[in-house]
Design a protein around this motif. Structure first.
Motif, mmCIF file in Angstrom:
data_model
loop_
_atom_site.group_PDB
_atom_site.id
_atom_site.type_symbol
_atom_site.label_atom_id
_atom_site.label_comp_id
_atom_site.label_asym_id
_atom_site.label_seq_id
_atom_site.Cartn_x
_atom_site.Cartn_y
_atom_site.Cartn_z
ATOM 1 N N PHE A 60 0.826 -1.209 0.000
ATOM 2 C CA PHE A 60 0.000 0.000 0.000
ATOM 3 C C PHE A 60 0.863 1.263 0.000
ATOM 4 N N VAL A 61 1.836 1.323 0.900
ATOM 5 C CA VAL A 61 2.704 2.506 0.983
ATOM 6 C C VAL A 61 3.525 2.655 -0.295
ATOM 7 N N VAL A 64 1.186 4.058 -2.981
ATOM 8 C CA VAL A 64 0.913 5.478 -2.742
ATOM 9 C C VAL A 64 2.126 6.310 -3.123
ATOM 10 N N SER A 65 3.323 5.844 -2.745
ATOM 11 C CA SER A 65 4.531 6.628 -3.053
ATOM 12 C C SER A 65 4.801 6.679 -4.557
ATOM 13 N N LEU A 68 0.966 8.457 -6.016
ATOM 14 C CA LEU A 68 0.487 9.679 -5.368
ATOM 15 C C LEU A 68 1.540 10.165 -4.368
ATOM 16 N N VAL A 71 0.895 12.351 -1.240
ATOM 17 C CA VAL A 71 0.087 11.804 -0.151
ATOM 18 C C VAL A 71 0.977 11.381 1.019
ATOM 19 N N LEU A 72 2.206 10.951 0.752
ATOM 20 C CA LEU A 72 3.088 10.511 1.829
ATOM 21 C C LEU A 72 3.380 11.626 2.826
ATOM 22 N N MET A 75 0.386 11.769 4.948
ATOM 23 C CA MET A 75 0.324 10.584 5.806
ATOM 24 C C MET A 75 1.301 10.682 6.965
ATOM 25 N N THR A 128 5.658 5.566 6.940
ATOM 26 C CA THR A 128 5.549 6.961 6.504
ATOM 27 C C THR A 128 6.204 7.922 7.480
#
Length: 195
Positions: A60-61, A64-65, A68, A71-72, A75, A128
């Motif tokens: 997931f991380v 996202v990285s 997007l 977003v980190l 987060m 994160t």
């Protein structure tokens, strides 16, 4: 990655893993009700579920990285807020006397981890808050999530091994233990926000 970041990652991981959560409480409750031998399938389910959930967190991380990246940064603050909430919750929490578990199956322990919000937040917050500022490579994220799952498994094993002894000591000294843990988590929040 600076040594103090890795140190804070481990402090956060150990505190989070050893504090009472659904898996630790269920393991403690099961060993006191059924003993090691009858509770063993449930314990193995908890451990296996922990590793699978942490791998999901790493993917997931990573996603996202990769897709997007902005977003980190957000987060990181969400993670700091969660750790702050956890510190306050730990400081004011009391021991729970619930011991109503009726069965000790592998699947009960395994499935518990998939609804255990604490370990999702634990894995995502640790990455994160401490790791993604230095690397978002999938293998690095997986490595740190496996470390988290191993620390969590060790923590649950300690809850199992200590059984009633932990419950008695914690019930007697829960307030100073909780305050020390909460203050240590506040230092973790500070280190996340200044990095």
């Amino acid at each position: 990655m600076p040594g103090y970041v890795i140190g804070n990652f481990f402090v956060y991981s150990v505190i989070n893993a050893f504090t009472p959560g659904p898996g630790n409480i269920l393991a403690l409750n099961t060993v006191t009700n059924y003993g090691w031998k009858k509770g063993n399938p449930l314990f193995l389910g908890i451990f296996a579920g922990y590793y699978v959930v942490q791998l999901i967190c790493a993917v997931f991380v990573f996603g996202v990285s990769a897709f997007l990246p902005g977003v980190l940064d957000v987060m990181k603050y969400v993670g700091a807020a969660y750790i702050l909430w956890l510190a306050v919750h730990i400081a004011f929490s009391r021991p729970d006397g619930d011991s109503g578990e009726k069965s000790a199956s592998f699947w009960k322990g395994f499935m518990l981890q998939f609804v255990n919000v604490k370990i999702y937040l634990f894995g995502i917050t640790a990455l994160t808050g401490y790791i993604t500022n230095y690397s978002t490579a999938l293998w690095v994220l997986i490595l740190f999530e496996l470390i988290i799952a191993t620390i969590g498994t060790i923590a649950t094993t300690c809850w199992i091994g200590a059984g009633m002894a932990i419950q008695k000591v914690y019930r007697q000294y829960y307030r100073p233990i909780n305050i020390i843990l909460a203050l240590t988590l506040l230092e973790c929040v500070y280190s996340i926000l200044v990095s």
